[in-house]
Design a protein around this motif. Structure first.
Motif, PDB file in Angstrom:
ATOM      1  N   PRO A 121     -12.767  12.994 -19.961  1.00 32.35           N
ATOM      2  CA  PRO A 121     -12.472  13.434 -21.321  1.00 32.35           C
ATOM      3  C   PRO A 121     -13.660  14.190 -21.911  1.00 32.35           C
ATOM      4  N   THR A 165      -2.985   5.761 -16.254  1.00 32.39           N
ATOM      5  CA  THR A 165      -3.845   6.630 -17.035  1.00 32.39           C
ATOM      6  C   THR A 165      -3.138   7.966 -17.203  1.00 32.39           C
ATOM      7  N   PRO A 203      -8.270   9.002 -21.018  1.00 35.48           N
ATOM      8  CA  PRO A 203      -9.643   8.545 -21.209  1.00 35.48           C
ATOM      9  C   PRO A 203      -9.883   7.114 -20.722  1.00 35.48           C
ATOM     10  N   LEU A 308      -6.023  12.391 -23.968  1.00 40.09           N
ATOM     11  CA  LEU A 308      -7.042  13.017 -23.127  1.00 40.09           C
ATOM     12  C   LEU A 308      -7.248  14.435 -23.648  1.00 40.09           C
TER      13      LEU A 308
END
Length: 320
Positions: A121, A165, A203, A308
């Motif tokens: 990120p 994620t 992130p 992100l």
């Protein structure tokens, strides 16, 4: 549990995000414990399994030492997987907006990214004019494998998941899309998908128990504040469990491997008739007037995980 990596003395360090603070197990008051190796990296922590998770939960609950303010730290990619297994053309609406191959939507389009593609990120997505004039971005739900397995059954597949994620599947469209004799379309997924900074990741990794059903998450992309993609993982053609089964027929899936699961409609490709794009109007979505250029801010958001954010930057020609 929300796993992060942050920069400490020029090295990535494993941490656990709790509201606006990060718990650093290696800086805790009793950090000279035998199991310290579990926390040397995200991969080590995943491989260590339930004992490591139990230990860190106990340390966080004790609340002593090892805490940092999130605002004072630079987050990095929460894991740098050696292998990212990728499934293309996995959202019905995306398949309607683009030039498809004869197999698009009939089976997952299988390609691979590597650790060399990964950034975290806040890091720059490099716009390399020598590589592409048509840089596109795609928000994707990413599965992080927690238990090894081969030929995994669909009904047991989610038992092999550590967490989830976000990955931005950055793509060089003019490298990806090819046309053969008679107008047949085929994809060069290697050159179009795998290059420096083509896999922003983060992130955080959120453990599977906090996500629940991965097929009921809102997913969206904003570029310079404009809503370009907005959908739900319910729109996937092949579910996360089915993709785990699919990839495990070729590879032994190992802890720390990542699978990305495709992107919904709204890519810049959809507004590029030269490459077979066919924009499909959708309430609230802003059609792309162009591909990504230096200075563009890309926000990839998935429900329960977060956002992100990366900025596109001009290549210096000196590598990343």
């Amino acid at each position: 549990m929300r796993i992060v990596n942050f920069l400490a003395v020029d090295q990535p360090r494993l941490g656990f995000l709790v509201e606006d603070r990060i718990f650093d197990p290696l800086a805790a008051e009793n950090s000279n414990f035998e199991e310290a190796g579990w926390f040397a990296s995200t991969s080590n922590f995943i491989t260590a399994g339930d004992p490591a998770r139990t230990l860190v939960a106990r340390m966080i609950e004790a609340g002593t030492g090892g805490w940092h303010s999130l605002s004072g730290l630079q987050l990095m990619a929460p894991i740098r997987p050696t292998t990212i297994l990728c499934a293309g053309s996995n959202y019905r609406a995306h398949n309607l907006e683009k030039a498809s191959t004869p197999l698009s939507g009939l089976e997952p389009e299988f390609f691979v990214k590597t650790a060399d593609c990964v950034i975290g990120p806040g890091e720059f997505i490099v716009h390399d004019g020598q590589l592409t004039a048509k840089l596109d971005c795609e928000t994707e739900l990413a599965i992080v494998i927690g238990r090894p397995g081969r030929h995994i059954r669909v009904d047991q597949a989610l038992d092999h998941v550590f967490g989830y994620t976000i990955v931005n599947d950055v793509t060089a469209r003019d490298r990806q899309v090819r046309r053969g004799p008679g107008g047949m379309v085929w994809y060069d997924l290697a050159r179009g998908k795998a290059f420096d900074t083509s896999a922003p990741l983060g992130p955080v990794i959120v453990t599977a128990d906090e996500i629940g059903d991965p097929q009921s998450l809102r997913i969206s992309t904003r570029i310079n504040g404009e809503l370009r993609q907005s959908s739900s993982t319910t729109e996937m053609i092949w579910s996360c469990a089915e993709l785990i089964h699919f990839f495990s027929t070729s590879f032994t899936l190992r802890p720390g491997m990542v699978i990305i699961t495709g992107t919904p409609a709204g890519t810049a490709w959809s507004n590029d008739p030269e490459l077979g794009g066919r924009w499909q109007p959708s309430p609230g979505l802003v059609p792309a007037a162009r591909y990504c250029l230096p200075g563009d801010v890309v926000e990839c958001q998935i429900e329960k995980i977060g956002t992100l954010t990366n900025t596109v930057a001009e290549s210096t020609g000196l590598g990343v």
